[in-house]
Design a protein around this motif. Structure first.
Motif, PDB file in Angstrom:
ATOM      1  N   GLU A  23      27.703  23.083   0.116  1.00  0.00           N
ATOM      2  CA  GLU A  23      28.502  24.163  -0.459  1.00  0.00           C
ATOM      3  C   GLU A  23      29.945  23.739  -0.751  1.00  0.00           C
ATOM      4  N   CYS A  24      30.546  23.010   0.188  1.00  0.00           N
ATOM      5  CA  CYS A  24      31.937  22.570  -0.015  1.00  0.00           C
ATOM      6  C   CYS A  24      32.015  21.288  -0.843  1.00  0.00           C
ATOM      7  N   LYS A  25      30.865  20.625  -1.003  1.00  0.00           N
ATOM      8  CA  LYS A  25      30.787  19.390  -1.793  1.00  0.00           C
ATOM      9  C   LYS A  25      31.721  18.288  -1.270  1.00  0.00           C
ATOM     10  N   HIS A  26      31.862  18.215   0.054  1.00  0.00           N
ATOM     11  CA  HIS A  26      32.689  17.160   0.635  1.00  0.00           C
ATOM     12  C   HIS A  26      32.018  15.808   0.404  1.00  0.00           C
ATOM     13  N   ASP A  27      32.777  14.898  -0.152  1.00  0.00           N
ATOM     14  CA  ASP A  27      32.253  13.585  -0.523  1.00  0.00           C
ATOM     15  C   ASP A  27      32.715  12.555   0.518  1.00  0.00           C
ATOM     16  N   TYR A  28      31.942  12.443   1.589  1.00  0.00           N
ATOM     17  CA  TYR A  28      32.330  11.569   2.697  1.00  0.00           C
ATOM     18  C   TYR A  28      32.058  10.099   2.366  1.00  0.00           C
ATOM     19  N   LYS A  29      32.997   9.255   2.752  1.00  0.00           N
ATOM     20  CA  LYS A  29      32.824   7.803   2.593  1.00  0.00           C
ATOM     21  C   LYS A  29      32.408   7.140   3.897  1.00  0.00           C
ATOM     22  N   ILE A  30      32.636   7.846   5.007  1.00  0.00           N
ATOM     23  CA  ILE A  30      32.298   7.316   6.331  1.00  0.00           C
ATOM     24  C   ILE A  30      31.609   8.407   7.142  1.00  0.00           C
ATOM     25  N   PHE A  31      30.518   8.055   7.786  1.00  0.00           N
ATOM     26  CA  PHE A  31      29.843   8.924   8.747  1.00  0.00           C
ATOM     27  C   PHE A  31      29.781   8.181  10.076  1.00  0.00           C
ATOM     28  N   ILE A  32      30.286   8.797  11.142  1.00  0.00           N
ATOM     29  CA  ILE A  32      30.211   8.190  12.474  1.00  0.00           C
ATOM     30  C   ILE A  32      29.610   9.192  13.440  1.00  0.00           C
ATOM     31  N   GLY A  33      28.585   8.763  14.186  1.00  0.00           N
ATOM     32  CA  GLY A  33      27.936   9.644  15.144  1.00  0.00           C
ATOM     33  C   GLY A  33      27.841   9.020  16.519  1.00  0.00           C
ATOM     34  N   THR A  34      27.922   9.858  17.516  1.00  0.00           N
ATOM     35  CA  THR A  34      27.673   9.458  18.897  1.00  0.00           C
ATOM     36  C   THR A  34      26.523  10.285  19.437  1.00  0.00           C
ATOM     37  N   SER A  35      25.580   9.641  20.098  1.00  0.00           N
ATOM     38  CA  SER A  35      24.451  10.317  20.731  1.00  0.00           C
ATOM     39  C   SER A  35      23.688  11.170  19.717  1.00  0.00           C
ATOM     40  N   THR A  36      23.632  12.484  19.893  1.00  0.00           N
ATOM     41  CA  THR A  36      22.896  13.302  18.926  1.00  0.00           C
ATOM     42  C   THR A  36      23.502  13.181  17.530  1.00  0.00           C
ATOM     43  N   GLY A  37      24.800  12.895  17.460  1.00  0.00           N
ATOM     44  CA  GLY A  37      25.437  12.659  16.165  1.00  0.00           C
ATOM     45  C   GLY A  37      24.848  11.464  15.447  1.00  0.00           C
ATOM     46  N   SER A  38      24.389  10.471  16.232  1.00  0.00           N
ATOM     47  CA  SER A  38      23.769   9.278  15.643  1.00  0.00           C
ATOM     48  C   SER A  38      22.421   9.593  15.015  1.00  0.00           C
ATOM     49  N   LEU A  39      21.763  10.635  15.496  1.00  0.00           N
ATOM     50  CA  LEU A  39      20.505  11.068  14.891  1.00  0.00           C
ATOM     51  C   LEU A  39      20.755  11.780  13.560  1.00  0.00           C
ATOM     52  N   LEU A  40      21.918  12.388  13.431  1.00  0.00           N
ATOM     53  CA  LEU A  40      22.223  13.195  12.253  1.00  0.00           C
ATOM     54  C   LEU A  40      22.801  12.396  11.090  1.00  0.00           C
ATOM     55  N   VAL A  41      23.709  11.463  11.381  1.00  0.00           N
ATOM     56  CA  VAL A  41      24.504  10.863  10.297  1.00  0.00           C
ATOM     57  C   VAL A  41      23.706  10.018   9.294  1.00  0.00           C
ATOM     58  N   PRO A  42      22.636   9.310   9.681  1.00  0.00           N
ATOM     59  CA  PRO A  42      21.940   8.511   8.664  1.00  0.00           C
ATOM     60  C   PRO A  42      21.393   9.341   7.503  1.00  0.00           C
ATOM     61  N   LEU A  43      20.665  10.401   7.807  1.00  0.00           N
ATOM     62  CA  LEU A  43      20.080  11.217   6.742  1.00  0.00           C
ATOM     63  C   LEU A  43      21.130  12.081   6.044  1.00  0.00           C
ATOM     64  N   LEU A  44      22.158  12.504   6.768  1.00  0.00           N
ATOM     65  CA  LEU A  44      23.247  13.239   6.120  1.00  0.00           C
ATOM     66  C   LEU A  44      23.914  12.381   5.050  1.00  0.00           C
ATOM     67  N   SER A  45      24.047  11.084   5.325  1.00  0.00           N
ATOM     68  CA  SER A  45      24.773  10.196   4.415  1.00  0.00           C
ATOM     69  C   SER A  45      24.086  10.036   3.064  1.00  0.00           C
ATOM     70  N   ILE A  46      22.775  10.255   3.027  1.00  0.00           N
ATOM     71  CA  ILE A  46      22.047  10.128   1.755  1.00  0.00           C
ATOM     72  C   ILE A  46      21.553  11.489   1.240  1.00  0.00           C
ATOM     73  N   GLY A  47      22.067  12.551   1.835  1.00  0.00           N
ATOM     74  CA  GLY A  47      21.770  13.894   1.342  1.00  0.00           C
ATOM     75  C   GLY A  47      20.393  14.428   1.669  1.00  0.00           C
ATOM     76  N   GLU A  48      19.710  13.804   2.628  1.00  0.00           N
ATOM     77  CA  GLU A  48      18.360  14.264   2.999  1.00  0.00           C
ATOM     78  C   GLU A  48      18.465  15.377   4.045  1.00  0.00           C
ATOM     79  N   ILE A  49      19.123  16.460   3.667  1.00  0.00           N
ATOM     80  CA  ILE A  49      19.434  17.516   4.632  1.00  0.00           C
ATOM     81  C   ILE A  49      18.205  18.363   4.962  1.00  0.00           C
ATOM     82  N   ASP A  50      17.381  18.680   3.977  1.00  0.00           N
ATOM     83  CA  ASP A  50      16.185  19.479   4.243  1.00  0.00           C
ATOM     84  C   ASP A  50      15.237  18.727   5.183  1.00  0.00           C
ATOM     85  N   LYS A  51      15.095  17.455   4.945  1.00  0.00           N
ATOM     86  CA  LYS A  51      14.244  16.626   5.801  1.00  0.00           C
ATOM     87  C   LYS A  51      14.797  16.582   7.224  1.00  0.00           C
ATOM     88  N   LEU A  52      16.104  16.404   7.336  1.00  0.00           N
ATOM     89  CA  LEU A  52      16.758  16.358   8.641  1.00  0.00           C
ATOM     90  C   LEU A  52      16.611  17.689   9.370  1.00  0.00           C
TER      91      LEU A  52
END
Length: 291
Positions: A23-52
């Motif tokens: 919705e906000c169309k934030h165009d991130y250049k870096i994704f960093i995750g710790t623990s559960t964040g590490s499970l989220l950032v890979p698919l978020l980085s390529i826009g696979e949000i529904d799959k995630l």
């Protein structure tokens, strides 16, 4: 985008991230995750949000733990946990180093983040980083996706999420690794070191915790409570450092966190609860972000 550790509460972070990206169309250049964040950032980085979202809000205890140190019971919508004496004794008899094992999580990671997904991550212009704690060297390490093979990176994500002694201790390259949150729960400083100047930070710890945590019934409960307390303090220190960097280096931090305490045991993975938290995170971002 920086996403902290927080176990099952990662669903709340997923809802926030969905709103910020779609919705906000934030165009991130870096994704960093710790623990559960590490499970989220890979698919978020390529826009696979529904799959995630589908994977994250349907996960169960059996998909995480091969040996669960907890017994989970749900009665009248209330989730209660107790020690799994049989499972813990089994681990002790096998002379394992932890109370539980999370080998099923490693399988789930490779099932959810495919080789095709990983190729897209590596070929993109976006940096995806996961945080791990090297217990052999007593150091924190940051693993950039572009520098590792698919299998290696699945291992690093697994290590980043392994909250010992409740989950597996990961041995890799002759070193022992565990949950990244034990060293850097909210890796703001590393994002700044990588050159980030405008950072959306999702912290899975509310300013208003649960009114009162459940009474401690056994040594496993006590161990979990102690680790929870230590991680909270690490998170507060990370945020303090981030705030100082914001003042000194003109870095902008946009911090999102739950408006209420979500759970006293973030190692309980209940699909209905996590679906609610994802939606709660989305609505929270919707109400607290200027598009």
């Amino acid at each position: 985008m920086v996403i902290s550790g927080g176990g099952s509460k990662g669903a709340f972070a997923g809802g926030i991230a969905e709103y910020l990206i779609t919705e906000c169309k934030h165009d991130y250049k870096i994704f960093i995750g710790t623990s559960t964040g590490s499970l989220l950032v890979p698919l978020l980085s390529i826009g696979e949000i529904d799959k995630l979202k589908s994977a994250f809000t349907s996960v169960t205890q059996k998909q995480i733990f091969s040996i669960n140190p907890f017994i989970i019971k749900k009665k009248n919508g209330v989730i209660k946990t107790s020690i799994n004496h049989f499972g813990v004794i089994k681990m002790l008899l096998k002379q394992r180093k932890t109370f539980g094992e999370s080998k099923n999580l490693r399988h789930l990671i490779s099932k959810t983040i495919t080789k095709i997904d990983y190729k897209r991550i590596q070929e993109s212009a976006i940096d995806v980083v996961v945080t791990v704690s090297n217990l052999s060297n007593m150091t924190v390490e940051y693993k950039l996706a572009k520098e590792y093979s698919y299998e290696d990176y699945c291992d690093w994500i697994w290590a980043s999420t392994s909250l010992v002694p409740f989950m597996s201790l990961i041995t890799k390259n002759g070193y022992e690794y565990a949950d990244g949150g034990m060293g850097d729960l909210v890796p703001i400083h590393h994002a700044i070191q990588m050159g980030a100047t405008d950072i959306d930070v999702i912290v899975l710890k509310s300013d208003r915790p649960l009114m009162q945590n459940p009474i401690i019934h056994n040594p496993l409960d006590l161990t979990f409570r102690i680790f929870g307390f230590m991680l909270n303090q690490i998170g507060l220190a990370n945020l303090t450092i981030g705030s100082l960097e914001e003042l000194n280096k003109k870095v902008k931090l946009n911090i999102y966190r739950p408006p209420e305490g979500l759970t006293s045991n973030s190692l309980v993975f209940d699909p209905a609860q996590m679906k609610h938290w994802w939606d709660l995170g989305y609505r929270y971002a919707q109400s607290n972000t200027v598009v």
